[in-house]
Design a protein around this motif. Structure first.
Motif, PDB file in Angstrom:
ATOM      1  N   ALA A 295       0.908  -7.577  -9.351  1.00 28.29           N
ATOM      2  CA  ALA A 295      -0.557  -7.517  -9.383  1.00 28.29           C
ATOM      3  C   ALA A 295      -1.088  -6.727  -8.193  1.00 28.29           C
ATOM      4  O   ALA A 295      -1.962  -5.866  -8.344  1.00 28.29           O
ATOM      5  CB  ALA A 295      -1.147  -8.926  -9.396  1.00 28.29           C
ATOM      6  N   ASP A 296      -0.566  -6.993  -7.008  1.00 29.87           N
ATOM      7  CA  ASP A 296      -1.001  -6.253  -5.823  1.00 29.87           C
ATOM      8  C   ASP A 296      -0.598  -4.784  -5.905  1.00 29.87           C
ATOM      9  O   ASP A 296      -1.381  -3.897  -5.563  1.00 29.87           O
ATOM     10  CB  ASP A 296      -0.437  -6.887  -4.551  1.00 29.87           C
ATOM     11  CG  ASP A 296      -1.126  -8.186  -4.177  1.00 29.87           C
ATOM     12  OD1 ASP A 296      -2.200  -8.487  -4.744  1.00 29.87           O
ATOM     13  OD2 ASP A 296      -0.596  -8.900  -3.298  1.00 29.87           O
TER      14      ASP A 296
ATOM     15  N   GLU B 256      -2.851   4.663  -7.994  1.00 27.94           N
ATOM     16  CA  GLU B 256      -4.052   5.376  -8.416  1.00 27.94           C
ATOM     17  C   GLU B 256      -3.768   6.250  -9.640  1.00 27.94           C
ATOM     18  O   GLU B 256      -4.022   7.457  -9.637  1.00 27.94           O
ATOM     19  CB  GLU B 256      -4.599   6.191  -7.247  1.00 27.94           C
ATOM     20  CG  GLU B 256      -5.061   5.293  -6.108  1.00 27.94           C
ATOM     21  CD  GLU B 256      -5.622   6.055  -4.937  1.00 27.94           C
ATOM     22  OE1 GLU B 256      -6.013   7.224  -5.107  1.00 27.94           O
ATOM     23  OE2 GLU B 256      -5.654   5.472  -3.838  1.00 27.94           O
TER      24      GLU B 256
ATOM     25  N   GLY C 270       2.685   1.697  -3.351  1.00 24.92           N
ATOM     26  CA  GLY C 270       1.714   2.145  -4.355  1.00 24.92           C
ATOM     27  C   GLY C 270       1.377   3.615  -4.196  1.00 24.92           C
ATOM     28  O   GLY C 270       1.287   4.362  -5.181  1.00 24.92           O
TER      29      GLY C 270
ATOM     30  N   ASP D  37       0.841  -1.208   0.000  1.00 24.83           N
ATOM     31  CA  ASP D  37       0.000   0.000   0.000  1.00 24.83           C
ATOM     32  C   ASP D  37       0.873   1.254   0.000  1.00 24.83           C
ATOM     33  O   ASP D  37       0.625   2.192  -0.760  1.00 24.83           O
ATOM     34  CB  ASP D  37      -0.903   0.047   1.246  1.00 24.83           C
ATOM     35  CG  ASP D  37      -2.113  -0.847   1.158  1.00 24.83           C
ATOM     36  OD1 ASP D  37      -2.453  -1.319   0.049  1.00 24.83           O
ATOM     37  OD2 ASP D  37      -2.726  -1.095   2.216  1.00 24.83           O
TER      38      ASP D  37
ATOM     39  N   ALA E 262      -0.074  -2.960  -8.614  1.00 25.19           N
ATOM     40  CA  ALA E 262      -0.874  -2.273  -9.639  1.00 25.19           C
ATOM     41  C   ALA E 262      -2.215  -1.829  -9.079  1.00 25.19           C
ATOM     42  O   ALA E 262      -2.696  -0.735  -9.390  1.00 25.19           O
ATOM     43  CB  ALA E 262      -1.076  -3.187 -10.850  1.00 25.19           C
ATOM     44  N   ARG E 263      -2.819  -2.650  -8.237  1.00 27.16           N
ATOM     45  CA  ARG E 263      -4.119  -2.302  -7.657  1.00 27.16           C
ATOM     46  C   ARG E 263      -4.023  -1.171  -6.640  1.00 27.16           C
ATOM     47  O   ARG E 263      -5.037  -0.587  -6.273  1.00 27.16           O
ATOM     48  CB  ARG E 263      -4.738  -3.538  -6.993  1.00 27.16           C
ATOM     49  CG  ARG E 263      -5.247  -4.550  -8.006  1.00 27.16           C
ATOM     50  CD  ARG E 263      -6.062  -5.635  -7.337  1.00 27.16           C
ATOM     51  NE  ARG E 263      -5.265  -6.478  -6.466  1.00 27.16           N
ATOM     52  CZ  ARG E 263      -4.780  -7.668  -6.819  1.00 27.16           C
ATOM     53  NH1 ARG E 263      -5.000  -8.149  -8.015  1.00 27.16           N
ATOM     54  NH2 ARG E 263      -4.074  -8.365  -5.960  1.00 27.16           N
ATOM     55  N   ARG E 264      -2.813  -0.854  -6.216  1.00 29.04           N
ATOM     56  CA  ARG E 264      -2.637   0.200  -5.215  1.00 29.04           C
ATOM     57  C   ARG E 264      -2.107   1.505  -5.800  1.00 29.04           C
ATOM     58  O   ARG E 264      -1.902   2.470  -5.088  1.00 29.04           O
ATOM     59  CB  ARG E 264      -1.735  -0.319  -4.104  1.00 29.04           C
ATOM     60  CG  ARG E 264      -2.484  -1.337  -3.251  1.00 29.04           C
ATOM     61  CD  ARG E 264      -1.532  -2.155  -2.427  1.00 29.04           C
ATOM     62  NE  ARG E 264      -2.228  -3.036  -1.519  1.00 29.04           N
ATOM     63  CZ  ARG E 264      -2.599  -4.281  -1.803  1.00 29.04           C
ATOM     64  NH1 ARG E 264      -2.397  -4.770  -3.006  1.00 29.04           N
ATOM     65  NH2 ARG E 264      -3.189  -5.029  -0.897  1.00 29.04           N
TER      66      ARG E 264
ATOM     67  N   THR F 141       2.201   6.622  -6.840  1.00 31.73           N
ATOM     68  CA  THR F 141       1.120   7.518  -7.259  1.00 31.73           C
ATOM     69  C   THR F 141       1.544   8.976  -7.091  1.00 31.73           C
ATOM     70  O   THR F 141       1.364   9.796  -7.995  1.00 31.73           O
ATOM     71  CB  THR F 141      -0.164   7.235  -6.451  1.00 31.73           C
ATOM     72  OG1 THR F 141      -0.578   5.888  -6.690  1.00 31.73           O
ATOM     73  CG2 THR F 141      -1.284   8.187  -6.838  1.00 31.73           C
TER      74      THR F 141
END
Length: 180
Positions: A52-53, A59, A23, A20, A55-57, A27
């Motif tokens: 994968a994790d 924004e 990510g 987190d 990329a989802r974090r 961002t």
């Protein structure tokens, strides 16, 4: 599989929190840099779960691409010879690229990969590694994003394997010596 682990180094919750944070930092770092977003590049197979994790974090718009490289002659010690088994499908010239790596160990493969990617003229090229081992013979590589420093031990889980096993463990642990 859990019984094969001598010690858990990083729990599932610790990994999630750190991913987190990475990510969020990516961002912030690229928020004004591009309308196109960034290209995340994963070195298969170990880094796929981390990417994968991650990329989802992030924004921002993210394109994901993959490379497969080989540098281990006997599976235990790096040969120093790197071969690209699968190249990128995306053009990266003029784009911001972040290489998502599972672990920086010797660094020989990553050093080769970064030189190869830099020759394609991206706008920027950075490394996000989940783990950086503390080893004396490690290649000099700048990692802008580091999840955790870890001891020079045989670790598995969260994408890291031994003989293609243990990748699916949700944590990172030290494999018992009798397992290898």
């Amino acid at each position: 599989m859990h019984n094969d682990i001598a010690e858990v180094l990083f729990t599932e919750d610790e990994i999630a929190r750190r991913v987190d944070e990475i990510g969020a930092q990516i961002t912030r770092d690229y928020a004004e840099a591009t309308d196109e977003g960034i290209v995340l590049v994963s070195v298969l197979r170990g880094a796929a779960i981390f990417m994968a994790d991650l990329a989802r974090r992030i924004e921002l718009p993210v394109e994901m691409d993959y490379m497969a490289v080989s540098s281990y002659g006997d599976g235990a010690k790096s040969s120093g010879v790197v071969r690209i088994l699968k190249d990128l499908a995306s053009e990266i010239e003029g784009r911001h690229v972040v290489v998502a790596e599972d672990i920086l160990d010797s660094g020989l493969t990553l050093k080769y990969l970064l030189k190869n990617l830099a020759s394609r003229h991206p706008a920027s090229l950075e490394v996000a590694t989940l783990l950086r081992k503390k080893t004396l013979a490690q290649a000099k590589i700048e990692c802008k994003y580091i999840g955790f420093e870890c001891p020079d031990r045989f670790i598995v889980g969260y994408g890291l394997d031994y003989a293609e096993r243990y990748r699916n463990l949700p944590y990172i642990g030290v494999l018992k010596p009798e397992m290898y």
